[in-house]
Design a protein around this motif. Structure first.
Motif, PDB file in Angstrom:
ATOM      1  N   SER A  65     -11.653 -16.139  16.026  1.00  0.00           N
ATOM      2  CA  SER A  65     -12.317 -17.276  15.365  1.00  0.00           C
ATOM      3  C   SER A  65     -11.793 -17.458  13.940  1.00  0.00           C
ATOM      4  CB  SER A  65     -13.838 -17.115  15.381  1.00  0.00           C
ATOM      5  OG  SER A  65     -14.219 -15.845  14.965  1.00  0.00           O
ATOM      6  N   ILE A  66     -11.362 -16.364  13.295  1.00  0.00           N
ATOM      7  CA  ILE A  66     -10.693 -16.492  11.992  1.00  0.00           C
ATOM      8  C   ILE A  66      -9.419 -17.319  12.160  1.00  0.00           C
ATOM      9  CG2 ILE A  66      -9.171 -15.168  10.437  1.00  0.00           C
ATOM     10  CD1 ILE A  66     -11.352 -13.281   9.915  1.00  0.00           C
ATOM     11  N   PHE A  67      -8.683 -17.052  13.236  1.00  0.00           N
ATOM     12  CA  PHE A  67      -7.448 -17.797  13.489  1.00  0.00           C
ATOM     13  C   PHE A  67      -7.725 -19.282  13.712  1.00  0.00           C
ATOM     14  CE2 PHE A  67      -4.189 -19.465  16.405  1.00  0.00           C
ATOM     15  CZ  PHE A  67      -3.087 -19.310  15.581  1.00  0.00           C
ATOM     16  N   LEU A  68      -8.815 -19.606  14.407  1.00  0.00           N
ATOM     17  CA  LEU A  68      -9.177 -21.018  14.635  1.00  0.00           C
ATOM     18  C   LEU A  68      -9.440 -21.730  13.303  1.00  0.00           C
ATOM     19  CD1 LEU A  68     -11.536 -20.742  17.739  1.00  0.00           C
ATOM     20  CD2 LEU A  68      -9.214 -21.635  17.690  1.00  0.00           C
ATOM     21  N   GLY A  69     -10.217 -21.071  12.434  1.00  0.00           N
ATOM     22  CA  GLY A  69     -10.486 -21.658  11.123  1.00  0.00           C
ATOM     23  C   GLY A  69      -9.228 -21.743  10.275  1.00  0.00           C
ATOM     24  N   TRP A  70      -8.412 -20.696  10.342  1.00  0.00           N
ATOM     25  CA  TRP A  70      -7.151 -20.589   9.585  1.00  0.00           C
ATOM     26  C   TRP A  70      -6.189 -21.703   9.983  1.00  0.00           C
ATOM     27  CZ3 TRP A  70      -5.870 -16.655   6.075  1.00  0.00           C
ATOM     28  CH2 TRP A  70      -4.527 -16.462   5.791  1.00  0.00           C
ATOM     29  N   ASP A  71      -6.040 -21.894  11.293  1.00  0.00           N
ATOM     30  CA  ASP A  71      -5.138 -22.931  11.808  1.00  0.00           C
ATOM     31  C   ASP A  71      -5.700 -24.321  11.547  1.00  0.00           C
ATOM     32  OD1 ASP A  71      -2.688 -23.321  12.861  1.00  0.00           O
ATOM     33  OD2 ASP A  71      -3.285 -23.192  14.951  1.00  0.00           O
ATOM     34  N   GLY A  72      -7.038 -24.434  11.624  1.00  0.00           N
ATOM     35  CA  GLY A  72      -7.688 -25.720  11.309  1.00  0.00           C
ATOM     36  C   GLY A  72      -7.404 -26.139   9.877  1.00  0.00           C
ATOM     37  N   LEU A  73      -7.456 -25.180   8.960  1.00  0.00           N
ATOM     38  CA  LEU A  73      -7.149 -25.475   7.547  1.00  0.00           C
ATOM     39  C   LEU A  73      -5.720 -25.996   7.399  1.00  0.00           C
ATOM     40  CD1 LEU A  73      -8.699 -22.434   5.641  1.00  0.00           C
ATOM     41  CD2 LEU A  73      -9.374 -24.801   5.373  1.00  0.00           C
ATOM     42  N   GLY A  74      -4.778 -25.316   8.062  1.00  0.00           N
ATOM     43  CA  GLY A  74      -3.370 -25.724   7.957  1.00  0.00           C
ATOM     44  C   GLY A  74      -3.135 -27.108   8.527  1.00  0.00           C
ATOM     45  N   LEU A  75      -3.752 -27.391   9.676  1.00  0.00           N
ATOM     46  CA  LEU A  75      -3.551 -28.674  10.365  1.00  0.00           C
ATOM     47  C   LEU A  75      -4.163 -29.828   9.577  1.00  0.00           C
ATOM     48  CD1 LEU A  75      -2.414 -29.799  13.051  1.00  0.00           C
ATOM     49  CD2 LEU A  75      -4.708 -29.616  13.977  1.00  0.00           C
ATOM     50  N   VAL A  76      -5.422 -29.649   9.135  1.00  0.00           N
ATOM     51  CA  VAL A  76      -6.109 -30.738   8.413  1.00  0.00           C
ATOM     52  C   VAL A  76      -5.476 -30.941   7.038  1.00  0.00           C
ATOM     53  CG1 VAL A  76      -8.330 -31.587   7.559  1.00  0.00           C
ATOM     54  CG2 VAL A  76      -8.256 -30.288   9.666  1.00  0.00           C
ATOM     55  N   SER A  77      -4.992 -29.844   6.415  1.00  0.00           N
ATOM     56  CA  SER A  77      -4.337 -29.995   5.105  1.00  0.00           C
ATOM     57  C   SER A  77      -3.083 -30.859   5.230  1.00  0.00           C
ATOM     58  CB  SER A  77      -3.976 -28.630   4.510  1.00  0.00           C
ATOM     59  OG  SER A  77      -2.950 -28.019   5.257  1.00  0.00           O
ATOM     60  N   TYR A  78      -2.381 -30.771   6.376  1.00  0.00           N
ATOM     61  CA  TYR A  78      -1.208 -31.633   6.607  1.00  0.00           C
ATOM     62  C   TYR A  78      -1.636 -33.099   6.625  1.00  0.00           C
ATOM     63  CZ  TYR A  78       2.784 -33.772   8.931  1.00  0.00           C
ATOM     64  OH  TYR A  78       3.836 -34.590   9.233  1.00  0.00           O
ATOM     65  N   GLY A  79      -2.729 -33.385   7.351  1.00  0.00           N
ATOM     66  CA  GLY A  79      -3.244 -34.759   7.410  1.00  0.00           C
ATOM     67  C   GLY A  79      -3.652 -35.283   6.034  1.00  0.00           C
ATOM     68  N   LEU A  80      -4.185 -34.406   5.193  1.00  0.00           N
ATOM     69  CA  LEU A  80      -4.634 -34.832   3.860  1.00  0.00           C
ATOM     70  C   LEU A  80      -3.467 -34.989   2.882  1.00  0.00           C
ATOM     71  CD1 LEU A  80      -7.842 -32.646   3.593  1.00  0.00           C
ATOM     72  CD2 LEU A  80      -7.791 -35.132   3.595  1.00  0.00           C
ATOM     73  N   VAL A  81      -2.450 -34.105   2.998  1.00  0.00           N
ATOM     74  CA  VAL A  81      -1.298 -34.192   2.081  1.00  0.00           C
ATOM     75  C   VAL A  81      -0.498 -35.462   2.356  1.00  0.00           C
ATOM     76  CG1 VAL A  81       0.906 -33.107   1.433  1.00  0.00           C
ATOM     77  CG2 VAL A  81      -1.147 -31.724   1.601  1.00  0.00           C
ATOM     78  N   ILE A  82      -0.389 -35.865   3.634  1.00  0.00           N
ATOM     79  CA  ILE A  82       0.388 -37.084   3.950  1.00  0.00           C
ATOM     80  C   ILE A  82      -0.510 -38.322   3.971  1.00  0.00           C
ATOM     81  CG2 ILE A  82       2.129 -35.803   5.256  1.00  0.00           C
ATOM     82  CD1 ILE A  82       0.791 -37.082   7.816  1.00  0.00           C
ATOM     83  N   LEU A 116     -15.415 -27.639   7.361  1.00  0.00           N
ATOM     84  CA  LEU A 116     -15.907 -26.913   8.541  1.00  0.00           C
ATOM     85  C   LEU A 116     -14.938 -25.803   8.963  1.00  0.00           C
ATOM     86  CD1 LEU A 116     -17.379 -29.842  10.668  1.00  0.00           C
ATOM     87  CD2 LEU A 116     -18.661 -27.957   9.653  1.00  0.00           C
ATOM     88  N   SER A 117     -13.625 -26.074   8.868  1.00  0.00           N
ATOM     89  CA  SER A 117     -12.629 -25.032   9.183  1.00  0.00           C
ATOM     90  C   SER A 117     -12.784 -23.848   8.236  1.00  0.00           C
ATOM     91  CB  SER A 117     -11.200 -25.595   9.050  1.00  0.00           C
ATOM     92  OG  SER A 117     -10.986 -26.619   9.961  1.00  0.00           O
ATOM     93  N   MET A 118     -13.005 -24.150   6.947  1.00  0.00           N
ATOM     94  CA  MET A 118     -13.177 -23.072   5.962  1.00  0.00           C
ATOM     95  C   MET A 118     -14.436 -22.263   6.256  1.00  0.00           C
ATOM     96  SD  MET A 118     -11.621 -21.781   3.414  1.00  0.00           S
ATOM     97  CE  MET A 118     -12.025 -20.325   2.483  1.00  0.00           C
ATOM     98  N   MET A 119     -15.513 -22.954   6.640  1.00  0.00           N
ATOM     99  CA  MET A 119     -16.771 -22.247   6.921  1.00  0.00           C
ATOM    100  C   MET A 119     -16.657 -21.375   8.176  1.00  0.00           C
ATOM    101  SD  MET A 119     -19.704 -24.879   5.783  1.00  0.00           S
ATOM    102  CE  MET A 119     -19.917 -25.256   4.047  1.00  0.00           C
ATOM    103  N   LEU A 120     -15.888 -21.841   9.158  1.00  0.00           N
ATOM    104  CA  LEU A 120     -15.634 -21.033  10.348  1.00  0.00           C
ATOM    105  C   LEU A 120     -14.902 -19.753   9.962  1.00  0.00           C
ATOM    106  CD1 LEU A 120     -15.646 -20.709  13.462  1.00  0.00           C
ATOM    107  CD2 LEU A 120     -13.537 -22.033  13.516  1.00  0.00           C
ATOM    108  N   LEU A 121     -13.923 -19.885   9.060  1.00  0.00           N
ATOM    109  CA  LEU A 121     -13.163 -18.723   8.599  1.00  0.00           C
ATOM    110  C   LEU A 121     -14.059 -17.751   7.816  1.00  0.00           C
ATOM    111  CD1 LEU A 121      -9.578 -18.748   7.377  1.00  0.00           C
ATOM    112  CD2 LEU A 121     -11.214 -17.641   5.901  1.00  0.00           C
ATOM    113  N   ILE A 122     -14.957 -18.302   6.986  1.00  0.00           N
ATOM    114  CA  ILE A 122     -15.834 -17.457   6.149  1.00  0.00           C
ATOM    115  C   ILE A 122     -16.794 -16.645   7.018  1.00  0.00           C
ATOM    116  CG2 ILE A 122     -17.714 -17.522   4.451  1.00  0.00           C
ATOM    117  CD1 ILE A 122     -16.329 -20.067   3.310  1.00  0.00           C
TER     118      ILE A 122
END
Length: 578
Positions: free
Chosen positions: A113-130, A100-106
């Motif tokens: 709103s690009i920043f919201l999607g951009w930051d969402g990607l960074g935040l959720v990717s942290y949750g997935l990497v750990i 959903l973050s990626m689709m918001l950015l697209i």
């Protein structure tokens, strides 16, 4: 477990239906050449309006179609891959938030709103990497999120500079902003932000580290979501960036990234890390062709690459599962006998990555290299493009030979069970797309044919470097690279090349070392030093010693009390006699 499976199926079903709707709309928008700009007013207060904007054109719809197709396949694949996971619901929710973050950015024509999607990607990717909670994952997660924070700061500064234009809908100002100091600043910040998200030098260290995430996440991150966000942002801002000096710098940096990732992949023995480095190499290719000015070609390669890279990670995940969670390719070999369907998918996606004719990667890669040959570029850029293409074939062939042809080296073959059909179904869908997507997209994206005239040797230069890379990959897979380097006295050089030109040490530990060391000295000398001795610890020791003495008086026998009484009486008597 049944509840977990139902959530997987529902997510897969909705994403697949969404992909199908997107496909129909993409065809309609392409045929009619339609662009729709929607603005939804969330709140109005006096003269202030808070609006949410959406841009629907063929590019955003096509990209959303690919994202939803790959994410639906990944979720269906996770149903089997993560079946022993207790918190599968949490995993699926994280993946959906990521998509959903990626689709918001697209869909965003607005920098906020690009920043919201951009930051969402960074935040959720942290949750997935750990997600797998261990020290390695935590380190990788911190490296990923802090590298991406640099890009977030750049985007925040773009938001601040965009105030000069009266609105954050950048899509209206791209043609007006040219040749202006403010637009130059915004161009530089956008390119820096895109470099962090797409892991160009010097921000490359986080991409291989992000392999700590579960394999389905890697398939999603490395194909169509997190790493492609930077490329997509530059494609959207391409009209502003064209003819700026920053693009020339980006061309050199992305060319070096492509070269560095290819060299490192040749020395690597970790299966997932080799595929991650190949992603880094392809990102360098997209960025460099974008720097020359061919944004449509960069988008074309972005989409074709998404298909075969997701498939490559899915095959790698299945192989790692069967190898008792072992990722070292030196312990693998002869897998084509035991798991033929997985090996078929792996080989086709690998050949597509190499650009073998009439697979999807060929259509974009061959066109890119021929446009480079036609462009007015210097020898360094030309060399980086063609040598990196040769390296791609080199490490791909080496990987295939290690997995399929060499002898099986693990302890036992009994864990090589028959293939999981849930995983295979999702892989076969992407296999089909990896074969046909290149030719279909070349009709979609380019509505006029490119006529490229080159001398014969230039025309088949790609074949020359591919054959050379193929031969080198075959030779290297027959021998141990490290023993060869020791023999040739190049061990230090191989260390430099295999460790991504010491980039993790220079740009992560190198930058953090001084600050962390200062903190350590501060703790040692102040918190555990004199201040502790004179304040907290010292005060505690004084009170403790007094309480011990007092305790002796209170808890000791009656004799001490009598002695003290007698002594007191003696003192009193002596005082009275005086």
């Amino acid at each position: 477990m049944k509840n977990n499976n139902s959530i997987c199926f529902i997510s897969f079903f909705f994403l697949f239906i969404f992909m199908f709707i997107n496909m129909l709309f993409t065809l309609y928008f392409l045929m009619e050449n339609i662009v729709i700009f929607l603005e939804w007013e969330i709140m109005s207060f006096n003269s202030m309006n808070i609006v949410f904007s959406i841009l629907l054109d063929w590019m955003s719809l096509l990209f959303m179609m690919f994202v939803s197709l790959i994410s639906s396949s990944v979720i269906f694949y996770s149903k089997s891959y993560m079946k022993s996971e207790l918190n599968l619901n949490r995993f699926i929710v994280l993946v959906l938030m990521f998509v959903l973050s990626m689709m918001l950015l697209i869909l965003s024509p607005n920098i906020i709103s690009i920043f919201l999607g951009w930051d969402g990607l960074g935040l959720v990717s942290y949750g997935l990497v750990i997600y797998y909670q261990n020290v390695k994952s935590f380190n990788a997660g911190m490296l990923t999120v802090l590298s991406n924070r640099v890009g977030d700061v750049m985007l925040l500064m773009v938001i601040a500079w965009m105030v000069n234009f009266g609105s954050w809908n950048f899509i209206f100002y791209l043609d007006l902003m040219k040749m202006d100091f403010c637009s130059n600043v915004i161009s530089g910040l956008i390119i820096l932000g895109a470099m962090t998200k797409s892991a160009q030098i010097p921000f490359s260290a986080w991409l291989p580290a992000a392999m700590a995430a579960p394999t389905p996440v890697s398939a999603l991150v490395h194909s169509s979501t997190l790493v492609t966000a930077g490329v997509y942002l530059l494609i959207r801002f391409n009209a502003l960036l064209i003819n700026t000096e920053f693009l020339k710098i980006l061309l050199l940096i992305s060319g070096l990234t492509m070269f560095m990732a290819g060299i490192s992949a040749v020395y690597e023995f970790d299966l997932k890390k080799i595929i991650a480095l190949s992603t880094l190499s392809q990102l360098g290719l997209m960025m460099s062709i974008l720097s020359i000015g061919f944004s449509d070609l960069a988008f074309f390669h972005l989409l074709t690459h998404a298909m075969f890279k997701a498939l490559l990670f899915m095959c790698a995940g299945m192989i790692i599962h069967m190898m008792n969670d072992n990722q070292d390719i030196r312990y693998m070999g002869g897998l084509s006998i035991y798991i033929p369907m997985t090996c078929l998918c792996f080989n086709i996606s690998n050949l597509s990555l190499c650009g073998i004719p009439f697979l999807s990667g060929f259509y974009s890669k061959d066109l890119i290299l021929e446009m480079v040959s036609m462009s007015n570029l210097n020898f360094i850029v030309f060399f980086l493009f063609y040598f990196s293409t040769g390296l791609t074939v080199f490490y791909s062939i080496r990987l295939s030979l290690y997995l399929m042809v060499n002898e099986f080296n693990l302890l036992s073959v009994y864990n090589l069970y028959d293939e999981d059909y849930v995983m295979l179904k999702s892989m076969i869908l992407l296999l089909f797309m990896s074969v046909i997507s290149g030719s279909v997209l070349s009709w979609f994206i380019f509505n006029y044919p490119y006529m490229i005239f080159l001398p014969f040797n230039m025309k088949i230069m790609v074949i020359y470097v591919s054959i050379l890379g193929c031969i080198m990959g075959w030779l290297i897979s027959l021998m141990n690279l490290y023993s060869l380097n020791k023999f040739l006295n190049f061990y230090k050089l191989s260390n430099f090349l295999s460790l991504m030109w010491f980039m993790p040490n220079l740009f992560t530990y190198g930058l953090n070392y001084t600050v962390l060391n200062f903190g350590k000295n501060l703790t040692k000398n102040i918190d555990y030093g004199w201040s502790e001795f004179y304040s907290g610890q010292g005060l505690f020791n004084i009170i403790k010693n007094y309480s011990i003495i007092l305790n002796v008086f209170l808890l000791s026998n009656f004799k001490i009390y009598l002695y003290s009484f007698v002594l007191w009486m003696l003192f009193m008597t002596m005082f009275m006699l005086k």
